[in-house]
Scaffold this motif. Structure first.
Motif, PDB file in Angstrom:
ATOM      1  N   SER A  47       0.854  -1.185   0.000  1.00  0.00           N
ATOM      2  CA  SER A  47       0.000   0.000   0.000  1.00  0.00           C
ATOM      3  C   SER A  47       0.892   1.237   0.000  1.00  0.00           C
ATOM      4  N   LEU A  48       0.563   2.192  -0.857  1.00  0.00           N
ATOM      5  CA  LEU A  48       1.361   3.407  -0.963  1.00  0.00           C
ATOM      6  C   LEU A  48       0.722   4.575  -0.232  1.00  0.00           C
ATOM      7  N   PHE A  49      -0.590   4.494   0.001  1.00  0.00           N
ATOM      8  CA  PHE A  49      -1.309   5.559   0.692  1.00  0.00           C
ATOM      9  C   PHE A  49      -2.124   4.992   1.847  1.00  0.00           C
ATOM     10  N   GLU A  50      -2.172   5.725   2.935  1.00  0.00           N
ATOM     11  CA  GLU A  50      -3.077   5.462   4.040  1.00  0.00           C
ATOM     12  C   GLU A  50      -4.355   6.250   3.755  1.00  0.00           C
ATOM     13  N   ARG A  51      -5.500   5.584   3.634  1.00  0.00           N
ATOM     14  CA  ARG A  51      -6.730   6.217   3.180  1.00  0.00           C
ATOM     15  C   ARG A  51      -7.770   6.375   4.277  1.00  0.00           C
ATOM     16  N   GLU A  60       4.953   4.243   4.646  1.00  0.00           N
ATOM     17  CA  GLU A  60       6.419   4.176   4.607  1.00  0.00           C
ATOM     18  C   GLU A  60       6.899   3.724   3.235  1.00  0.00           C
ATOM     19  N   ALA A  61       6.187   2.744   2.639  1.00  0.00           N
ATOM     20  CA  ALA A  61       6.558   2.270   1.305  1.00  0.00           C
ATOM     21  C   ALA A  61       6.404   3.384   0.276  1.00  0.00           C
ATOM     22  N   GLY A  62       5.337   4.157   0.394  1.00  0.00           N
ATOM     23  CA  GLY A  62       5.118   5.260  -0.529  1.00  0.00           C
ATOM     24  C   GLY A  62       6.201   6.318  -0.420  1.00  0.00           C
ATOM     25  N   GLN A  63       6.616   6.608   0.810  1.00  0.00           N
ATOM     26  CA  GLN A  63       7.677   7.597   1.024  1.00  0.00           C
ATOM     27  C   GLN A  63       8.990   7.138   0.404  1.00  0.00           C
ATOM     28  N   ARG A  64       9.261   5.837   0.482  1.00  0.00           N
ATOM     29  CA  ARG A  64      10.506   5.312  -0.071  1.00  0.00           C
ATOM     30  C   ARG A  64      10.499   5.326  -1.596  1.00  0.00           C
ATOM     31  N   LEU A  65       9.328   5.111  -2.191  1.00  0.00           N
ATOM     32  CA  LEU A  65       9.247   5.058  -3.653  1.00  0.00           C
ATOM     33  C   LEU A  65       9.143   6.436  -4.302  1.00  0.00           C
TER      34      LEU A  65
END
Length: 296
Positions: A47-51, A60-65
């Motif tokens: 998951s890239l966004f917390e909705r 955290e994954a979204g921030q890294r990517l």
């Protein structure tokens, strides 16, 4: 394999703050943007966004990517511009923005050499603060600019260091500071400081104030006039204060501690669409030319 469309929707959602705002920016319907991000999450396996909140926030994954996604899109834009320029001829118009804190004679020398090499080129010269010039170049209002260095330039702006300008702390000869001997920098906090800023930023990152009592202007010539009228002291480019010091209207701050004067680094900045063209390379070469070189 992540698609360019997925990366575009992901980055624009982060920058716009929501899926709906990203959709408006991209000229798409919200469901299309949301689906591209969902497809990207499926391909990533994370998951890239917390909705759960009102607006999506990066996991955290979204921030890294995110920085890698931006880098890929930036390289894609460079490739597209290069492809578009394969059959292009030289532009007929060039807009050069210039921070008046940098000697105009240098800019005029560059323009003179450029006019000799490209006699059919139409040239426009703009004057503004460095912060405003960076925005002009980023938005395409200016093709290139001579600015005081920033630690970080926005996406789409290329830069090269080309020299420096000496800044001198000065005050009007009739100002109370002119006859005082300052033994500590904290004594300057008792007197108003005049600081360069921009139309959109309260003060520039290269001119943080020493005093809590601060007035701003977006033009060094305005700051110089304010100093001459006794409104406060300021750090001003040496070439602007030379005449006033020689005439006795200005005096360097009488300091008994380490000098406040400093050298502001100067960059030539260009929009990527220009920097990759032969004319962009020619402009940078002219700035480096000994006949036009800014002092180092």
């Amino acid at each position: 394999m992540l698609s360019n469309e997925q990366l575009l929707c992901f980055v624009n959602t982060v920058e716009a703050g929501s899926f709906s705002a990203a959709a408006r920016k991209l000229g798409k319907v919200q469901s299309a943007v949301s689906q591209q991000v969902i497809n990207m999450e499926i391909d990533c396996g994370h998951s890239l966004f917390e909705r759960s909140g009102r607006y999506p926030t990066l996991t955290e994954a979204g921030q890294r990517l995110l920085p890698y996604a931006r880098a890929v899109l930036g390289q894609q834009q460079r490739l597209e511009r290069q492809l578009a320029m394969l059959d292009n001829t030289l532009p007929s118009r060039l807009t050069l923005a210039h921070d008046e804190g940098i000697e105009i004679d240098k800019t005029l020398s560059i323009l003179k050499l450029l006019a000799e090499e490209l006699p059919g080129l139409s040239i426009e010269v703009l004057s503004a603060s460095s912060s405003d010039i960076i925005k002009m170049v980023q938005q395409g209002r200016a093709s290139a600019g001579l600015v005081f260095s920033e630690t970080l330039y926005p996406e789409g702006v290329d830069f090269e260091s080309v020299g420096s300008v000496h800044f001198e702390p000065v005050v009007a000869s009739h100002h109370p500071l002119a006859t005082m001997r300052l033994s500590h920098v904290d004594e300057l906090k008792l007197h108003r400081q005049l600081v360069i800023g921009s139309r959109t930023v309260g003060h520039s990152v290269f001119s943080d104030p020493h005093s809590p009592d601060v007035w701003h202007a977006d033009n060094y010539h305005v700051l110089l006039t304010m100093v001459l009228n006794g409104f406060g002291w300021a750090l001003l480019p040496g070439h602007l204060v030379r005449e006033g010091i020689e005439a006795g209207n200005l005096v360097p701050l009488p300091l008994d501690f380490e000098a406040l004067g400093w050298h502001g680094n100067v960059d030539i900045i260009q929009h990527q669409s220009l920097s990759m063209q032969p004319i962009g390379q020619e402009i940078r070469a002219l700035v480096r030319d000994k006949r036009t070189q800014i002092a180092r």
